[in-house]
Design an enzyme around this catalytic site. Structure first.
Site, PDB file in Angstrom:
ATOM      1  N   ASP A  19      -1.221   2.009   0.631  1.00  0.00           N
ATOM      2  CA  ASP A  19      -1.589   2.948  -0.433  1.00  0.00           C
ATOM      3  C   ASP A  19      -2.699   3.859   0.083  1.00  0.00           C
ATOM      4  OD1 ASP A  19      -1.450   4.086  -2.989  1.00  0.00           O
ATOM      5  OD2 ASP A  19      -2.988   2.756  -3.795  1.00  0.00           O
ATOM      6  N   ASN A  71      -8.665   6.159  -1.198  1.00  0.00           N
ATOM      7  CA  ASN A  71      -8.855   4.874  -0.531  1.00  0.00           C
ATOM      8  C   ASN A  71      -9.420   5.021   0.879  1.00  0.00           C
ATOM      9  OD1 ASN A  71      -8.169   3.107  -2.568  1.00  0.00           O
ATOM     10  ND2 ASN A  71      -5.992   3.092  -2.055  1.00  0.00           N
ATOM     11  N   ASP A 108      -9.578  -1.085  -0.161  1.00  0.00           N
ATOM     12  CA  ASP A 108      -8.510  -1.461  -1.087  1.00  0.00           C
ATOM     13  C   ASP A 108      -7.164  -1.678  -0.395  1.00  0.00           C
ATOM     14  OD1 ASP A 108      -7.158  -2.136  -3.323  1.00  0.00           O
ATOM     15  OD2 ASP A 108      -7.191  -0.150  -4.257  1.00  0.00           O
TER      16      ASP A 108
END
Length: 340
Positions: free
Chosen positions: A211, A216, A233
């Site tokens: 992701d 991020n 993350d």
């Protein structure tokens, strides 16, 4: 009366009790950080733990991941950190990274500051490309056994079936949505790696961040300790083609995306070869994310934080807009892939 959603039971006292049980003594100062999927808090400690006076505690969404799957996420983060790839890996109070309290899995990580990277700067993109290549070198050195694979079944067929079963799409848009979604998915399925297959002459499937959007990646300016990007993350870590961790960093028109991709790959290929065949996967991956995103919101509608933050979701105009986006994706998948 019982709470309607598990996160309603996650009070500040429960958070502090969880940390205290693991030997992290909060001094009472607790700040909620932005996160829809999980619940994340900045907690001030007294005394410090392992040199950290502040930690970020993540409480995982119940029933999303099991302990083995979270364990693989943490092990991957530790493996990356050991290879000096700049990720924020969980701390290990009491000798372990994953803890459980009051029905919640949770983990604590060091607090790391930074800002969103300036993706219109080719030097920044090249820098990120170098670190992504290093991340993928580690990712290619092993395999996930518990984490999912990025494929059309998980990202499209299953979400579409769930949306239909729960009658989420407004009646006046249902037929058009189903038809255009089916057409788009059929084009995605032309790619064997996205069907979950692994032909010997096709793109490789490796461990990924999963992701890797700009939110991020935190950027520390030059001249400061730890200058450059660091990744946060790994909650969506999965197996898939390397390009999954690159395409979300591209934006703008085709010319702009081509320039951005070139800068990313200039950095990436200083450390790792990139299979140019994966460029044909960018628009199919974007299509999968578009479909999956709608089911993600729908499945979390009982979470009190979702209706006020996505008030447009149930309106027919939202779904008409999604139909238009899928039609655009059908057109984009018919075009030649980006070149870099």
């Amino acid at each position: 009366m019982s709470a309607s959603h598990p996160f309603e039971q996650l009070t500040p006292d429960v958070v502090l009790d969880a940390l205290d049980a693991a030997g992290l003594r909060g001094d009472g100062r607790l700040t909620t950080l932005n996160s829809f999927e999980n619940r994340v808090y900045q907690v001030m400690l007294e005394p410090e733990f392992d040199g950290h006076g502040v930690v970020v505690a993540k409480f995982y969404r119940p029933q999303r991941w099991n302990a083995a799957q979270i364990g693989e996420e943490h092990a991957f983060a530790a493996e990356l950190a050991a290879a000096e790839v700049p990720v924020v890996a969980p701390l290990q109070p009491q000798g372990r990274s994953l803890h459980e309290h009051a029905g919640f899995f949770w983990a604590a990580s060091p607090r790391r500051g930074g800002r969103r990277p300036e993706l219109d700067d080719p030097e920044v993109l090249e820098w990120i490309g170098r670190f992504l290549a290093r991340l993928h070198t580690v990712g290619a050195s092993g395999a996930f056994r518990q984490r999912p694979r990025l494929d059309v079944q998980r990202m499209a067929h299953e979400p579409l079936a769930w949306l239909a079963e729960h009658d989420v799409v407004p009646l006046e848009v249902q037929r058009e949505w189903r038809e255009v979604a089916a057409e788009a998915v059929a084009l995605v399925e032309r790619h064997a790696v996205l069907r979950g297959e692994a032909p010997p002459d096709g793109p490789a499937c490796i461990r990924l961040h999963g992701d890797c959007h700009p939110g991020n990646i935190l950027w520390t300016p030059e001249g400061m300790p730890g200058a450059g990007p660091h990744f946060v993350d790994l909650d969506d870590a999965c197996s898939g083609p390397a390009v999954q961790d690159l395409w979300m960093l591209l934006s703008g028109d085709r010319r702009q995306q081509t320039l951005q991709l070139s800068a990313l790959l200039d950095g990436y290929e200083q450390f790792r070869d990139f299979d140019r065949r994966e460029l044909a996967l960018i628009e199919p991956l974007r299509t999968l994310r578009l479909i999956h995103y709608n089911a993600w919101i729908a499945r979390r509608w009982d979470d009190p934080s979702f209706p006020p933050n996505f008030p447009w979701f149930a309106h027919p105009d939202h779904w008409r807009g999604q139909v238009r986006l899928l039609r655009e994706q059908i057109g984009a998948m018919a075009e030649p892939p980006l070149m870099a």
